[in-house]
Design an enzyme around this catalytic site. Structure first.
Site, PDB file in Angstrom:
ATOM      1  N   ASP A 288       8.006 -10.234   7.352  1.00 14.13           N
ATOM      2  CA  ASP A 288       7.917  -9.503   8.610  1.00 14.13           C
ATOM      3  C   ASP A 288       9.316  -8.988   8.922  1.00 14.13           C
ATOM      4  O   ASP A 288      10.207  -9.770   9.280  1.00 14.13           O
ATOM      5  CB  ASP A 288       7.415 -10.426   9.721  1.00 14.13           C
ATOM      6  CG  ASP A 288       7.328  -9.731  11.081  1.00 14.13           C
ATOM      7  OD1 ASP A 288       7.704  -8.540  11.185  1.00 14.13           O
ATOM      8  OD2 ASP A 288       6.908 -10.390  12.058  1.00 14.13           O
ATOM      9  N   VAL A 289       9.516  -7.690   8.768  1.00 13.04           N
ATOM     10  CA  VAL A 289      10.871  -7.136   8.905  1.00 13.04           C
ATOM     11  C   VAL A 289      11.365  -7.124  10.350  1.00 13.04           C
ATOM     12  O   VAL A 289      12.542  -6.869  10.588  1.00 13.04           O
ATOM     13  CB  VAL A 289      10.961  -5.710   8.316  1.00 13.04           C
ATOM     14  CG1 VAL A 289      10.806  -5.740   6.823  1.00 13.04           C
ATOM     15  CG2 VAL A 289       9.934  -4.780   8.959  1.00 13.04           C
TER      16      VAL A 289
ATOM     17  N   TYR B  10       8.712   8.583  17.710  1.00 14.42           N
ATOM     18  CA  TYR B  10       8.745   8.483  16.248  1.00 14.42           C
ATOM     19  C   TYR B  10       9.883   9.331  15.692  1.00 14.42           C
ATOM     20  O   TYR B  10      10.668   8.875  14.851  1.00 14.42           O
ATOM     21  CB  TYR B  10       7.409   8.940  15.672  1.00 14.42           C
ATOM     22  CG  TYR B  10       7.326   8.891  14.169  1.00 14.42           C
ATOM     23  CD1 TYR B  10       7.038   7.697  13.511  1.00 14.42           C
ATOM     24  CD2 TYR B  10       7.508  10.040  13.401  1.00 14.42           C
ATOM     25  CE1 TYR B  10       6.951   7.653  12.120  1.00 14.42           C
ATOM     26  CE2 TYR B  10       7.425   9.993  12.014  1.00 14.42           C
ATOM     27  CZ  TYR B  10       7.144   8.803  11.383  1.00 14.42           C
ATOM     28  OH  TYR B  10       7.055   8.767  10.013  1.00 14.42           O
TER      29      TYR B  10
ATOM     30  N   ILE C  88       3.104   4.467  -0.163  1.00 13.42           N
ATOM     31  CA  ILE C  88       4.359   4.829  -0.812  1.00 13.42           C
ATOM     32  C   ILE C  88       5.059   3.600  -1.378  1.00 13.42           C
ATOM     33  O   ILE C  88       5.629   3.641  -2.474  1.00 13.42           O
ATOM     34  CB  ILE C  88       5.281   5.561   0.182  1.00 13.42           C
ATOM     35  CG1 ILE C  88       4.657   6.888   0.620  1.00 13.42           C
ATOM     36  CG2 ILE C  88       6.649   5.808  -0.439  1.00 13.42           C
ATOM     37  CD1 ILE C  88       5.362   7.527   1.806  1.00 13.42           C
TER      38      ILE C  88
ATOM     39  N   LYS D  63      13.296   8.070  13.628  1.00 12.41           N
ATOM     40  CA  LYS D  63      13.617   8.512  12.276  1.00 12.41           C
ATOM     41  C   LYS D  63      14.958   9.248  12.231  1.00 12.41           C
ATOM     42  O   LYS D  63      15.704   9.143  11.247  1.00 12.41           O
ATOM     43  CB  LYS D  63      12.499   9.387  11.724  1.00 12.41           C
ATOM     44  CG  LYS D  63      11.201   8.629  11.459  1.00 12.41           C
ATOM     45  CD  LYS D  63      11.395   7.504  10.456  1.00 12.41           C
ATOM     46  CE  LYS D  63      10.089   6.842  10.070  1.00 12.41           C
ATOM     47  NZ  LYS D  63      10.269   5.779   9.059  1.00 12.41           N
TER      48      LYS D  63
ATOM     49  N   SER E 200       0.841  -1.203   0.000  1.00 11.86           N
ATOM     50  CA  SER E 200       0.000   0.000   0.000  1.00 11.86           C
ATOM     51  C   SER E 200       0.872   1.247   0.000  1.00 11.86           C
ATOM     52  O   SER E 200       2.087   1.186   0.196  1.00 11.86           O
ATOM     53  CB  SER E 200      -0.917   0.016   1.235  1.00 11.86           C
ATOM     54  OG  SER E 200      -0.146   0.094   2.426  1.00 11.86           O
TER      55      SER E 200
ATOM     56  N   ASP F 281       5.681  -7.510   1.788  1.00 10.34           N
ATOM     57  CA  ASP F 281       4.840  -6.863   2.784  1.00 10.34           C
ATOM     58  C   ASP F 281       4.482  -7.896   3.839  1.00 10.34           C
ATOM     59  O   ASP F 281       4.487  -9.101   3.571  1.00 10.34           O
ATOM     60  CB  ASP F 281       3.559  -6.317   2.136  1.00 10.34           C
ATOM     61  CG  ASP F 281       2.904  -5.212   2.956  1.00 10.34           C
ATOM     62  OD1 ASP F 281       3.026  -4.049   2.570  1.00 10.34           O
ATOM     63  OD2 ASP F 281       2.290  -5.533   3.991  1.00 10.34           O
TER      64      ASP F 281
END
Length: 262
Positions: free
Chosen positions: A71-72, A159, A26, A163, A24, A45
């Site tokens: 699953d990362v 968050y 991006i 990042k 989904s 995904d």
């Protein structure tokens, strides 16, 4: 006289690219864009059904695509993916999550959930795939950071920290794997209309306030990030590594602006 054929500067023919988060938003648009420039796609995904739907949409254009449930956060899954595609030339990862709470209200479980997906999994992906690319003579790794790596607001602490950590991790990976021809870069979007920002879009005042923060006066769409992915994946960016490409509509350039009366 140059011998470069600039008409093929963004061509990815003969290269295999994996997009993680391709189900989904991006990630999906990135997969479609890379395929349009000749790459063979692996659409990965955690949701196998959406990954396969994107792969099917790529194949419908005549391009090559397979799907992969991944699953990362699972080290075995990531290792198996790297082993399955040892010829990978491009890796794009977009998966992220956010819990909007102020620091005093955060639980450690929430902290772990955000950091594990946004930063730990990014580390795992780079640690696993970069050596494979290095052994093949090079490649391009593209991770998605955020404007929150630079500018913050209340409720975005964990968050933003994850990042910002990703940006520094990408710079270090660029330094460590650059001699082997592996380029590692980040893309930092502003506000994008994706499932992750549905909470904001549902609040007209909040949505409108964010729209006015950019120089363009609106939110971005997922497909507006895809050009940056193609650029960083291609030979057009052959001397670009350790960088963060801001695709934020000018948000960070004019943040906190005041437009005085004429």
């Amino acid at each position: 006289m140059t011998s470069i054929d600039y008409s093929h500067l963004f061509g990815l023919q003969g290269q295999r690219a994996m997009v993680i988060g391709a189900g989904s938003g991006i990630g999906r648009e990135s997969a479609l864009a890379l395929a349009a420039h000749g790459a063979a796609l692996v659409c990965a995904d955690r949701d196998a059904a959406t990954a396969e739907q994107t792969a099917a949409d790529v194949r419908a254009t005549g391009a090559e695509a397979t799907s992969l449930r991944l699953d990362v956060t699972n080290q075995d899954d990531v290792a198996a993916a790297a082993a399955a595609y040892p010829d990978l030339a491009v890796l794009v990862f977009t998966a992220a999550t956010n819990v909007r709470k102020r620091i005093a209200d955060y639980s450690l479980d929430e902290f772990d959930r955000v950091v594990n997906l946004n930063l730990r999994s990014s580390f795992l992906l780079i640690q696993t795939f970069a050596p494979v690319m290095a052994a093949n003579g090079g490649g391009s790794i593209i991770g998605f950071a955020s404007i929150r790596a630079q500018v913050v607001e209340p409720g975005q602490g964990v968050y933003a920290a994850s990042k910002a950590g990703l940006v520094q991790l990408i710079k270090t990976a660029a330094a460590e794997f650059g001699p082997q021809g592996v380029r590692v870069n980040a893309i930092a979007p502003g506000v994008v209309e994706t499932p992750l920002t549905a909470q904001i879009k549902a609040n007209p005042e909040w949505y409108g306030a964010y729209a006015q923060k950019s120089a363009l006066g609106r939110w971005s769409r997922p497909e507006e990030l895809a050009g940056g992915v193609v650029y960083l994946a291609s030979r057009a960016a052959s001397f670009v590594t350790g960088s963060t490409l801001m695709i934020d509509g000018g948000w960070t350039a004019i943040d906190g602006r005041y437009t005085p009366p004429a």
